[in-house]
Design an enzyme around this catalytic site. Structure first.
Site, PDB file in Angstrom:
ATOM      1  N   HIS A  46       2.320  -3.109  19.993  1.00 54.04           N
ATOM      2  CA  HIS A  46       3.440  -2.337  20.527  1.00 54.04           C
ATOM      3  C   HIS A  46       4.664  -3.227  20.748  1.00 54.04           C
ATOM      4  O   HIS A  46       5.764  -2.732  21.027  1.00 54.04           O
ATOM      5  CB  HIS A  46       3.043  -1.665  21.844  1.00 54.04           C
ATOM      6  CG  HIS A  46       3.324  -0.192  21.866  1.00 54.04           C
ATOM      7  ND1 HIS A  46       4.510   0.343  21.422  1.00 54.04           N
ATOM      8  CD2 HIS A  46       2.579   0.865  22.275  1.00 54.04           C
ATOM      9  CE1 HIS A  46       4.494   1.656  21.559  1.00 54.04           C
ATOM     10  NE2 HIS A  46       3.333   2.009  22.068  1.00 54.04           N
ATOM     11  N   ASP A 102      -1.654   9.803   2.699  1.00 54.24           N
ATOM     12  CA  ASP A 102      -2.584  10.026   1.581  1.00 54.24           C
ATOM     13  C   ASP A 102      -2.656   8.747   0.754  1.00 54.24           C
ATOM     14  O   ASP A 102      -1.687   8.363   0.095  1.00 54.24           O
ATOM     15  CB  ASP A 102      -2.087  11.197   0.737  1.00 54.24           C
ATOM     16  CG  ASP A 102      -2.979  11.484  -0.471  1.00 54.24           C
ATOM     17  OD1 ASP A 102      -3.983  10.773  -0.663  1.00 54.24           O
ATOM     18  OD2 ASP A 102      -2.641  12.411  -1.230  1.00 54.24           O
TER      19      ASP A 102
END
Length: 461
Positions: free
Chosen positions: A168, A391
């Site tokens: 982060h 994908d």
């Protein structure tokens, strides 16, 4: 009780691990990335995302099974790291990355179960085994300054889990989603029109890091905590919004978001549970909600602007507000106020620093005043970041999820379809025992429903 009796067993086993370096060396002029104040404020643990794919080569003729898929993904990761070069570097201080090409950490594993076993009754303890940061061999990665770890786990049925753990310090949810879309486009061979633009690392261009007398620490002790998963269908969220609009006071904004509505209900029920357990009628409460600064700045930033542009707004409830209407109204009010401030600041780093310190100061004042009487709840959301579009060349995910790893924490992600939200909620174990039976909660949420029956057909499982 959602826990599986057999989860304590290790179902996921590491086969191999290695560093994946950029396919081309990072130029010397890019070897140092100085981070911003917002990056600096975050602690070092890695934030994660879990994507599950049904048999990636079902009905395809490319051969080689999941081994060829993981090989293609590893090669394409190396190519992608050329653009995302800081992810292959090491964090050397709270606000500096040495882009030294040491590499991202790559783990390949196998699971002694089928994907259907995971989707039928999702269990947080089992799901954690799919994270590279959860294994003894890799648990030290964040402390060593590693900024990205990836685990590819193959199920006995041929399905695949892709877990990414990113720091982060460098990336928020928007940046992680952009990275995954870029990596998957390379893996699938979509190198032309469908490929995302190259990243632009913001570093300290918006607001420079400062010498600070404090750091944010969100990682409260997890002893005696319980985590549960609840799914809010889109139709139930619409009903929740209708209730909020109907009960709103004259002049109040009623443009409630899905996340605000679900969060207000969860916090209301969590507060009711806490009061029931302690016998106290009043708990001063601070709610911290993470927000995405990109579309709240003027001019707005783009998806390929990579950095940690998530910031927590602190919403105090000192006067015993506990109704759903009061909670959601205050969340909306604070969001409007914060957005106006961010927009008016433009790219003025001094203004952004002032906003950040003001919010942190508000939290400090709250805890100084109320001390042990107070309750602190936090929420982070992956909703709206298009993770279901990732994908790698074998179809879109059967399921995308995340795990809550902190006390009094709500982690949200988009449901597969229908505008719903999946929420992982972590509370004190005694509070959770009351919370998960709350009739108002259960009127809108389904406790831990199966994922399999919704996606099995669509994903050719």
């Amino acid at each position: 009780e959602f826990k599986m009796n057999s989860v304590s067993e290790q179902k996921v086993h590491i086969i191999s691990s290695t560093a994946v370096k950029p396919s081309s060396p990072t130029p010397h002029r890019l070897r140092t990335l100085n981070l911003s104040l917002l990056d600096q404020l975050f602690a070092t643990p890695l934030a994660h995302t879990l994507l599950f794919y049904a048999d990636p080569l079902h009905g395809r003729s490319s051969g080689g099974g999941s081994e060829s898929l993981s090989g293609r993904m590893r090669a394409s990761l190396s190519e992608t790291l050329t653009d995302f070069y800081p992810l292959a570097g090491r964090l050397t201080s709270s606000a500096r990355i040495d882009c030294n090409d040491e590499g991202a950490y790559w783990v390949e594993a196998r699971a002694d179960l089928r994907l259907a076993d995971v989707l039928a009754r999702p269990d947080g303890t089992l799901l954690s085994q799919f994270l590279p940061s959860s294994h003894p061999e890799t648990s030290h990665l964040a402390a060593m300054g590693c900024l990205l770890a990836v685990q590819i786990t193959t199920f006995s049925c041929g399905g695949v889990a892709v877990a990414t753990c990113g720091s982060h310090k460098l990336m928020d949810a928007s940046s992680m989603a952009f990275f995954l879309r870029s990596w998957s486009a390379r893996s699938a061979g979509r190198l032309a029109g469908g490929r995302p633009p190259p990243p632009r690392f913001l570093g300290d261009s918006l607001v420079r890091a400062k010498e600070l007398p404090f750091m944010l620490s969100d990682y409260a002790c997890m002893e005696s905590c319980a985590t549960r998963r609840f799914v809010f269908d889109g139709s139930k969220i619409s009903a929740l919004k209708a209730e909020a609009v109907r009960s709103a006071k004259s002049g109040e904004s009623t443009r409630f978001t899905r996340v605000e509505l679900v969060l207000a209900l969860i916090v209301r029920c969590a507060l009711a549970a806490s009061r029931s357990v302690t016998g106290s009628s009043h708990h001063p409460t601070l709610l911290r909600q993470m927000v995405n600064l990109r579309n709240r700045m003027s001019p707005a930033l783009r998806d390929n602007d990579v950095g940690n542009l998530a910031f927590g707004i602190n919403i105090p409830y000192e006067n015993g507000e506990s109704t759903f209407r009061e909670l959601v109204s205050n969340i909306r009010k604070e969001m409007i106020s914060f957005t106006k401030g961010a927009e008016s600041s433009g790219s003025d780093s001094g203004e952004l620093f002032s906003i950040a310190c003001g919010s942190i100061g508000k939290a400090g004042d709250f805890f100084s005043k109320w001390k042990e009487e107070s309750r602190f709840y936090r929420c982070s959301s992956l909703c709206g970041f298009r993770f279901y579009e990732v994908d790698f060349g074998s179809g879109t995910p059967a399921w995308v999820t995340c795990l809550s790893g902190m006390k009094n924490f709500v982690y949200m992600v988009d449901a597969k379809s229908g505008g719903g939200i999946e929420a992982w909620v972590t509370l004190d174990g005694r509070d959770m025992a009351v919370f998960e039976r709350d009739e108002e909660l259960l009127a809108y949420a389904t406790p831990n429903p199966s994922v399999a029956h919704r996606v099995m057909h669509a994903s050719r499982f």
